[in-house]
Design an enzyme around this catalytic site. Structure first.
Site, PDB file in Angstrom:
ATOM      1  N   HIS A 153     -10.656 -17.416   4.538  1.00 18.14           N
ATOM      2  CA  HIS A 153     -11.438 -16.212   4.879  1.00 18.14           C
ATOM      3  C   HIS A 153     -10.584 -15.186   5.634  1.00 18.14           C
ATOM      4  O   HIS A 153     -11.108 -14.386   6.384  1.00 18.14           O
ATOM      5  CB  HIS A 153     -12.677 -16.555   5.722  1.00 18.14           C
ATOM      6  CG  HIS A 153     -13.478 -17.714   5.212  1.00 18.14           C
ATOM      7  ND1 HIS A 153     -14.524 -17.582   4.331  1.00 18.14           N
ATOM      8  CD2 HIS A 153     -13.342 -19.058   5.438  1.00 18.14           C
ATOM      9  CE1 HIS A 153     -15.028 -18.781   4.058  1.00 18.14           C
ATOM     10  NE2 HIS A 153     -14.314 -19.694   4.702  1.00 18.14           N
ATOM     11  N   SER A 274       7.781   8.246   4.649  1.00 20.39           N
ATOM     12  CA  SER A 274       6.740   9.270   4.593  1.00 20.39           C
ATOM     13  C   SER A 274       7.386  10.612   4.857  1.00 20.39           C
ATOM     14  O   SER A 274       8.293  10.724   5.685  1.00 20.39           O
ATOM     15  CB  SER A 274       5.687   8.975   5.653  1.00 20.39           C
ATOM     16  OG  SER A 274       4.973  10.147   5.965  1.00 20.39           O
ATOM     17  N   LYS A 280       7.444   5.882   9.426  1.00 20.46           N
ATOM     18  CA  LYS A 280       6.802   5.040   8.426  1.00 20.46           C
ATOM     19  C   LYS A 280       7.763   4.413   7.430  1.00 20.46           C
ATOM     20  O   LYS A 280       8.750   5.006   7.032  1.00 20.46           O
ATOM     21  CB  LYS A 280       5.751   5.827   7.634  1.00 20.46           C
ATOM     22  CG  LYS A 280       4.650   6.313   8.491  1.00 20.46           C
ATOM     23  CD  LYS A 280       3.294   5.680   8.380  1.00 20.46           C
ATOM     24  CE  LYS A 280       2.935   4.683   7.374  1.00 20.46           C
ATOM     25  NZ  LYS A 280       1.705   5.088   6.709  1.00 20.46           N
ATOM     26  N   GLU A 287       2.376  -2.195  -3.452  1.00 24.12           N
ATOM     27  CA  GLU A 287       1.082  -1.574  -3.760  1.00 24.12           C
ATOM     28  C   GLU A 287       0.979  -1.266  -5.257  1.00 24.12           C
ATOM     29  O   GLU A 287      -0.085  -1.402  -5.863  1.00 24.12           O
ATOM     30  CB  GLU A 287       0.902  -0.291  -2.950  1.00 24.12           C
ATOM     31  CG  GLU A 287       0.763  -0.557  -1.465  1.00 24.12           C
ATOM     32  CD  GLU A 287       0.920   0.726  -0.654  1.00 24.12           C
ATOM     33  OE1 GLU A 287      -0.100   1.348  -0.360  1.00 24.12           O
ATOM     34  OE2 GLU A 287       2.055   1.116  -0.332  1.00 24.12           O
TER      35      GLU A 287
END
Ligand code: ARG
Length: 458
Positions: A153, A274, A280, A287
């Protein structure tokens, strides 16, 4: 190619909707190989003369050299790769070219070409997955003892070893490879010679063309041969399942690279920055692997819906079989390569992982198991006692093994000081030495077996 029957040529719209050359030019190598095998067989069977066959084979070789050098020209009026090759052959060798299409149809031709292409795609997927497995096994061997939280979970459950976690993906890749291998074995029959749908009256030798193209045997039923795309669906199903595994691994790497986890540092070469936030470092490749799995599953859905309800034998709908397969194959190859790089070159912050494994009372089960083993308490009761210990530790904001013996004995007097040895994360993983368990000793065995299976140095 069929001018004899028609008074007028096709409209511009007909030409455009009919043309598959923009995408099926990817089949040119397979198309030329199929034609060479076919004409060699026609000559051996004395259906065409040896001289004509030689001229045709020489012409096909010249076309292959042209395409290799300049690419395949796209002329919509020639519709597809089969007519593009044949019309170029006519330009190059003249009348003999007209004999190539004896005893075949574009229906068995495309079925053959496409099988050959999909077979290569299966082999490519298998090779890519073997590389991914090598990376997983290498990192798992380095981290057979590194401790991290295991989750259910996405809540801390029990400590596990990082090597064990990585080897879980090795197993998924193993099943993926076996799915591609099963699909390949089923695919490997040759439809060439089924002609348009009913077979042919010429005395062809289908065993010869099958063997020349590396197939195990000819297909059994000509109607099925020209209308079957199961091999493409089998490929897409294996690809979809594989991409689903890759997306799970990608998702874990995205989570692990996030600041609250802080478990890994992704390789710079597979990350992006970024344009506005200088600090970043984004896991874009992971992704995109996660995203690509959606597209690959879409490709499978697309072809299933194309094939659903089609009457026998060939229908032009089936021309739409290629774009989803081509798309899935390139997305899958990229996804496998990206995940291989991420596994091979990420830095694992093992101290941070170990620290996280100590949070969240991950060794509570070990306390319960200790009560069962040392004090002969039934597991359900032990579970209850342990729950009380966790509640007490939580109320004080401390770890389970930071409770004093007096605290523990106040909860249950059967607990003694030996319990502390069971409560460390190291003791917890070492104890789970059952077959397939997370103990370093089991992980090292799995890694050793995998290295042998992959032909790696042991
Ligand atoms: N371009 C066609 C395809 O990809 C080749 C087969 C054409 N057959 C036909 N009967 N028109 O499906």
């Amino acid at each position: 190619m069929w001018g004899g029957r028609f008074a007028e040529g096709p409209s511009a719209i007909m030409r455009e909707i009919n043309a598959s050359i923009p995408f099926d030019k990817a089949l040119w190598r397979q198309d030329i190989a199929g034609s060479k095998a076919h004409v060699a067989m026609l000559a051996a069977q004395k259906i065409v003369s040896i001289d004509d066959a030689d001229i045709i084979i020489d012409g096909l070789d010249r076309i292959a050299a042209e395409y290799e050098r300049d690419g395949v020209p796209e002329d919509w009026s020639l519709e597809d790769i089969h007519m593009t090759v044949e019309s170029r052959l006519a330009e190059l060798v003249g009348a003999a070219a007209g004999r190539l299409h004896t005893a075949r149809s574009r229906n068995d031709q495309v079925a053959t070409d496409f099988r050959l292409w999909v077979r290569d795609a299966m082999d490519q997927a298998d090779a890519g997955l073997a590389e991914l497995q090598r990376a997983l096994v290498t990192r798992a061997g380095e981290h057979a003892e590194s401790i991290m939280p295991g989750y259910t979970h996405l809540q801390t459950a029990q400590p596990v070893t990082l090597g064990h976690h990585l080897m879980a993906y090795y197993e998924m890749a193993r099943r993926d490879r076996s799915r591609f291998a099963d699909a390949r074995a089923r695919l490997n029959q040759c439809p060439l010679g089924s002609a348009a749908l009913a077979g042919t009256g010429f005395p062809i030798d289908r065993d010869a063309t099958a063997a020349a193209l590396g197939f195990d045997q000819p297909t059994a039923n000509s109607l099925d041969s020209v209308s079957d795309r199961d091999f493409a669906l089998d490929y897409l199903m294996a690809a979809a399942q594989c991409s689903l595994h890759l997306s799970r691994l990608a998702e874990e790497m995205i989570l692990w690279a996030s600041q609250p986890f802080g478990f890994i540092r992704l390789p710079d070469a597979l990350s992006t920055g970024s344009s506005i936030m200088p600090q970043k470092k984004n896991p874009d490749a992971a992704e995109l692997v996660r995203g690509h799995s959606g597209r690959i599953i879409g490709c499978l859905t697309s072809l299933m819906i194309t094939m659903k309800g089609l009457p026998l034998a060939y229908s032009k709908d089936m021309q739409d079989d290629k774009p989803p397969v081509f798309e899935a194959a390139s997305l899958l190859a990229l996804s496998i390569a990206a995940m291989t790089g991420m596994v091979a070159d990420s830095t694992f912050h093992t101290a941070r992982m170990r620290q996280a494994a100590e949070l969240g009372y991950a060794t509570a089960t070990d306390l319960a198991d200790w009560l069962v083993r040392q004090a002969d308490i039934p597991f359900r009761e032990a579970h209850h006692i342990t729950g009380a210990a966790v509640r007490l530790a939580e109320s004080r904001g401390i770890a389970l093994d930071a409770l004093s013996l007096a605290d523990l004995q106040a909860i249950d007097s059967r607990i003694d000081e030996r319990v502390f040895a069971a409560l460390s994360v190291e003791a917890s993983v070492a104890a789970r030495a059952s077959h397939g368990g997370t103990a370093p000793v089991r992980v090292r065995e799995q890694v050793a077996a995998a290295r042998i299976a992959l032909g790696m140095e042991t």
